[in-house]
Write a protein that holds these residues in place. Structure first.
Motif, PDB file in Angstrom:
ATOM      1  N   VAL A 159       0.900  -1.215   0.175  1.00 47.84           N
ATOM      2  CA  VAL A 159      -0.155  -0.151  -0.074  1.00 47.84           C
ATOM      3  C   VAL A 159       0.956   1.256  -0.027  1.00 47.84           C
ATOM      4  CG1 VAL A 159      -1.667   1.402   1.304  1.00 47.84           C
ATOM      5  CG2 VAL A 159      -1.900  -1.157   1.022  1.00 47.84           C
ATOM      6  N   GLY A 160       1.939   1.414   0.764  1.00 45.82           N
ATOM      7  CA  GLY A 160       2.433   2.594   0.871  1.00 45.82           C
ATOM      8  C   GLY A 160       3.557   2.661  -0.195  1.00 45.82           C
ATOM      9  N   VAL A 161       4.096   1.750  -1.094  1.00 40.32           N
ATOM     10  CA  VAL A 161       4.700   1.942  -2.094  1.00 40.32           C
ATOM     11  C   VAL A 161       3.847   2.238  -3.337  1.00 40.32           C
ATOM     12  CG1 VAL A 161       6.028   0.562  -3.925  1.00 40.32           C
ATOM     13  CG2 VAL A 161       6.739   0.359  -1.703  1.00 40.32           C
ATOM     14  N   LEU A 162       2.737   1.455  -3.532  1.00 43.85           N
ATOM     15  CA  LEU A 162       2.055   1.824  -4.820  1.00 43.85           C
ATOM     16  C   LEU A 162       1.116   2.905  -4.725  1.00 43.85           C
ATOM     17  CD1 LEU A 162       1.038  -2.008  -5.893  1.00 43.85           C
ATOM     18  CD2 LEU A 162       2.915  -0.309  -6.530  1.00 43.85           C
ATOM     19  N   ALA A 163       0.988   3.434  -3.630  1.00 41.17           N
ATOM     20  CA  ALA A 163       0.380   4.855  -3.416  1.00 41.17           C
ATOM     21  C   ALA A 163       1.360   5.840  -3.872  1.00 41.17           C
ATOM     22  CB  ALA A 163      -0.074   5.254  -1.867  1.00 41.17           C
ATOM     23  N   ALA A 164       2.634   5.551  -4.007  1.00 43.50           N
ATOM     24  CA  ALA A 164       3.728   6.625  -4.384  1.00 43.50           C
ATOM     25  C   ALA A 164       3.721   6.696  -5.990  1.00 43.50           C
ATOM     26  CB  ALA A 164       4.855   6.415  -3.595  1.00 43.50           C
ATOM     27  N   ARG A 165       3.273   5.426  -6.616  1.00 44.77           N
ATOM     28  CA  ARG A 165       3.849   5.328  -8.213  1.00 44.77           C
ATOM     29  C   ARG A 165       2.645   6.239  -8.831  1.00 44.77           C
ATOM     30  NH1 ARG A 165       0.544   0.902 -11.504  1.00 44.77           N
ATOM     31  NH2 ARG A 165      -1.295   0.823 -10.288  1.00 44.77           N
TER      32      ARG A 165
ATOM     33  N   ALA B  74       9.248   8.986 -21.294  1.00 41.42           N
ATOM     34  CA  ALA B  74       8.176   9.471 -20.787  1.00 41.42           C
ATOM     35  C   ALA B  74       8.306   9.848 -19.155  1.00 41.42           C
ATOM     36  CB  ALA B  74       6.851   8.566 -20.814  1.00 41.42           C
ATOM     37  N   GLY B  75       9.466   9.690 -18.811  1.00 45.10           N
ATOM     38  CA  GLY B  75       9.938   9.829 -17.471  1.00 45.10           C
ATOM     39  C   GLY B  75       9.242   8.970 -16.571  1.00 45.10           C
ATOM     40  N   ARG B  76       8.612   7.752 -16.701  1.00 45.77           N
ATOM     41  CA  ARG B  76       8.014   6.862 -15.661  1.00 45.77           C
ATOM     42  C   ARG B  76       9.090   5.803 -15.324  1.00 45.77           C
ATOM     43  NH1 ARG B  76       3.767   6.852 -20.024  1.00 45.77           N
ATOM     44  NH2 ARG B  76       4.737   5.255 -20.929  1.00 45.77           N
ATOM     45  N   ALA B  77       8.903   5.476 -14.045  1.00 43.70           N
ATOM     46  CA  ALA B  77       9.670   4.305 -13.493  1.00 43.70           C
ATOM     47  C   ALA B  77       8.722   3.001 -13.535  1.00 43.70           C
ATOM     48  CB  ALA B  77       9.909   4.585 -11.974  1.00 43.70           C
ATOM     49  N   THR B  78       9.451   2.173 -13.099  1.00 49.63           N
ATOM     50  CA  THR B  78       8.842   0.805 -13.112  1.00 49.63           C
ATOM     51  C   THR B  78       9.232  -0.051 -11.637  1.00 49.63           C
ATOM     52  OG1 THR B  78       9.061   0.185 -15.421  1.00 49.63           O
ATOM     53  CG2 THR B  78       8.714  -1.759 -13.887  1.00 49.63           C
ATOM     54  N   VAL B  79       7.814  -0.627 -10.885  1.00 52.04           N
ATOM     55  CA  VAL B  79       7.914  -1.042  -9.627  1.00 52.04           C
ATOM     56  C   VAL B  79       7.952  -2.534  -9.776  1.00 52.04           C
ATOM     57  CG1 VAL B  79       7.258  -1.143  -7.432  1.00 52.04           C
ATOM     58  CG2 VAL B  79       6.910   0.994  -8.765  1.00 52.04           C
TER      59      VAL B  79
ATOM     60  N   LEU C 129      11.283   6.532  -5.938  1.00 51.64           N
ATOM     61  CA  LEU C 129      10.844   6.756  -7.441  1.00 51.64           C
ATOM     62  C   LEU C 129      11.108   8.070  -8.158  1.00 51.64           C
ATOM     63  CD1 LEU C 129       7.181   5.348  -6.646  1.00 51.64           C
ATOM     64  CD2 LEU C 129       8.847   4.404  -8.297  1.00 51.64           C
ATOM     65  N   ALA C 130      11.234   8.927  -7.177  1.00 51.85           N
ATOM     66  CA  ALA C 130      11.690  10.398  -7.635  1.00 51.85           C
ATOM     67  C   ALA C 130      13.174  10.345  -8.439  1.00 51.85           C
ATOM     68  CB  ALA C 130      11.475  11.396  -6.523  1.00 51.85           C
ATOM     69  N   ARG C 131      14.081   9.469  -7.510  1.00 51.93           N
ATOM     70  CA  ARG C 131      15.258   9.364  -8.160  1.00 51.93           C
ATOM     71  C   ARG C 131      15.373   8.366  -9.193  1.00 51.93           C
ATOM     72  NH1 ARG C 131      18.450   7.487  -2.676  1.00 51.93           N
ATOM     73  NH2 ARG C 131      17.694   9.068  -1.439  1.00 51.93           N
ATOM     74  N   CYS C 132      14.369   7.428  -9.456  1.00 52.23           N
ATOM     75  CA  CYS C 132      14.490   6.592 -10.641  1.00 52.23           C
ATOM     76  C   CYS C 132      14.178   7.463 -11.830  1.00 52.23           C
ATOM     77  CB  CYS C 132      13.327   5.297 -10.481  1.00 52.23           C
ATOM     78  SG  CYS C 132      13.961   4.289  -9.097  1.00 52.23           S
ATOM     79  N   ARG C 133      12.939   8.323 -11.693  1.00 53.92           N
ATOM     80  CA  ARG C 133      12.389   9.074 -12.921  1.00 53.92           C
ATOM     81  C   ARG C 133      13.476  10.030 -13.094  1.00 53.92           C
ATOM     82  NH1 ARG C 133       7.797   9.859  -9.036  1.00 53.92           N
ATOM     83  NH2 ARG C 133       6.484   7.904  -9.245  1.00 53.92           N
ATOM     84  N   ARG C 134      13.938  10.731 -12.156  1.00 51.24           N
ATOM     85  CA  ARG C 134      14.806  11.825 -12.420  1.00 51.24           C
ATOM     86  C   ARG C 134      16.325  11.519 -13.041  1.00 51.24           C
ATOM     87  NH1 ARG C 134      15.911  13.854  -7.211  1.00 51.24           N
ATOM     88  NH2 ARG C 134      17.873  12.565  -7.169  1.00 51.24           N
ATOM     89  N   ASP C 135      16.848  10.712 -12.343  1.00 50.23           N
ATOM     90  CA  ASP C 135      18.272   9.829 -12.632  1.00 50.23           C
ATOM     91  C   ASP C 135      18.422   8.938 -13.457  1.00 50.23           C
ATOM     92  OD1 ASP C 135      18.815  12.001 -10.534  1.00 50.23           O
ATOM     93  OD2 ASP C 135      19.131  10.585  -9.196  1.00 50.23           O
ATOM     94  N   ARG C 136      17.311   8.298 -13.999  1.00 52.14           N
ATOM     95  CA  ARG C 136      17.278   7.119 -14.654  1.00 52.14           C
ATOM     96  C   ARG C 136      18.247   5.998 -14.206  1.00 52.14           C
ATOM     97  NH1 ARG C 136      16.477   8.531 -20.962  1.00 52.14           N
ATOM     98  NH2 ARG C 136      14.595   9.394 -20.677  1.00 52.14           N
ATOM     99  N   ARG C 137      18.102   5.766 -12.848  1.00 58.34           N
ATOM    100  CA  ARG C 137      18.820   4.820 -12.342  1.00 58.34           C
ATOM    101  C   ARG C 137      18.168   3.880 -11.438  1.00 58.34           C
ATOM    102  NH1 ARG C 137      24.048   3.971 -13.709  1.00 58.34           N
ATOM    103  NH2 ARG C 137      24.557   3.491 -11.587  1.00 58.34           N
ATOM    104  N   PRO C 138      18.483   2.491 -11.193  1.00 60.77           N
ATOM    105  CA  PRO C 138      17.590   1.572 -10.363  1.00 60.77           C
ATOM    106  C   PRO C 138      17.934   2.120  -8.849  1.00 60.77           C
ATOM    107  CG  PRO C 138      19.686   0.695 -11.123  1.00 60.77           C
ATOM    108  CD  PRO C 138      19.549   1.911 -11.840  1.00 60.77           C
TER     109      PRO C 138
END
Length: 318
Positions: free
Chosen positions: A44-50, A130-135, A215-224
């Motif tokens: 719940v905590g993780v997917l509310a942030a995606r 598109a700036g999206r991350a994957t969980v 997730l913000a780091r993933c989108r911004r930096d394109r890093r895992p």
């Protein structure tokens, strides 16, 4: 994330799982089930942030992830019970939930196999720009597989926007994790030079904050990035057929974590009275009972559909 909404979602997951366990006890489910009770705050905590259009990849302990991703309960229950109208036509079962309309790509029954799938999705998203991350979710046992190291190494090398959520419940089926490996999940990830956070996996707000930052780091930096959530199962790791496994964990350990139940923690933070909690429980229980009654009344999948739901999409993910 509203805590009251998170509380209700965790309660839906809890009561859904307890009902599924009851069905398994009565041999009404074919194959294995892997309960998620006790770990609800992680999903719940993780997917509310995606973002709503960011893909989620799960594994065999997938019911809670699906609910947190917004997948309708009716499709989940019908799939678990092997009924027509299930998410995958009632042919995939408990370990293979998928709902692409909710960007819930699917769950795999093979330990660790969901990681390279998720890396492939993250590569497609990076290329789409598109700036999206994957969980992707995994257990702490899966983090010890060879394919997880290969995936994380490739993800770091190629710069993939992938958030790996490791649900560290301290056990790998019936074996304590510290008897299997000599490093914590965070130490393993640190050795690969990948950004990571360790969080109290039973605190839904703490999980949400940490997941949002990563997730913000993933989108911004394109890093895992890797989120290690320390949590615990209230029931057991897996059950097949009507016989529950005997308790294999120390009683004191079970009691310690039971006193830190994620739903109780959220209720206390919301300052819910006993009457309010009872009303919430009754409302959700009624919803769950209605869903199971409808699923029970549905028939088995038509044998003529045995070769349907098998698709090849050379044009992309959808």
């Amino acid at each position: 994330m509203q805590l009251s909404t998170a509380y209700r979602t965790m309660l839906r997951i809890r009561l859904l799982e307890e009902k599924i366990i009851d069905c398994a006890d009565r041999n009404e489910i074919v194959g294995f089930i892997h309960p998620y009770t006790g770990q609800e705050a992680v999903a719940v905590g993780v997917l509310a942030a995606r973002w709503p259009d960011e893909w989620v990849v799960s594994f065999y302990r997938c019911h809670g992830h699906a609910v947190a991703a917004g997948v309708p309960l009716d499709g989940i229950v019908r799939e678990v019970l092997g009924r027509a109208g299930g998410l995958c036509g009632g042919k995939g079962g408990s370990m293979h939930l998928a709902d692409r309309d909710r960007y819930f790509l699917g769950a795999s029954s093979i330990v660790g196999s969901q990681l390279p799938v998720a890396a492939g999705v993250a590569m497609a998203e990076r290329n789409a720009d598109a700036g999206r991350a994957t969980v992707v979710f995994c257990g702490d046992g899966a983090l010890g597989t060879g394919v997880s190291f290969e995936t994380l190494t490739i993800a770091a090398t190629l710069g993939l926007p992938l958030l790996l959520v490791c649900e560290d419940n301290g056990w790998q089926d019936h074996t304590r994790s510290d008897l299997v490996r000599h490093r914590t999940p965070a130490e393993l990830v640190a050795g690969l030079g990948i950004g990571h956070r360790t969080v109290d996996g039973n605190d839904v707000e703490a999980v949400h904050r940490a997941a949002g930052e990563l997730l913000a780091r993933c989108r911004r930096d394109r890093r895992p990035q890797v989120l290690v959530a320390a949590t615990y199962l209230r029931h057991y790791h897996a059950q097949v057929g009507g016989a529950r496994p005997a308790e294999y964990r120390p009683a004191a350990e079970v009691a310690h974590w039971a006193a830190r139940d994620p739903i109780d923690l959220a209720a206390a933070r919301l300052d819910l009275s006993t009457d309010q909690r009872n009303q919430e429980h009754a409302d959700v229980a009624r919803e769950i009972d209605e869903v199971f009654a409808a699923a029970a009344a549905a028939g088995a999948p038509d044998p003529a559909t045995a070769t349907t739901n098998v698709t090849v999409t050379p044009g992309g993910l959808r």
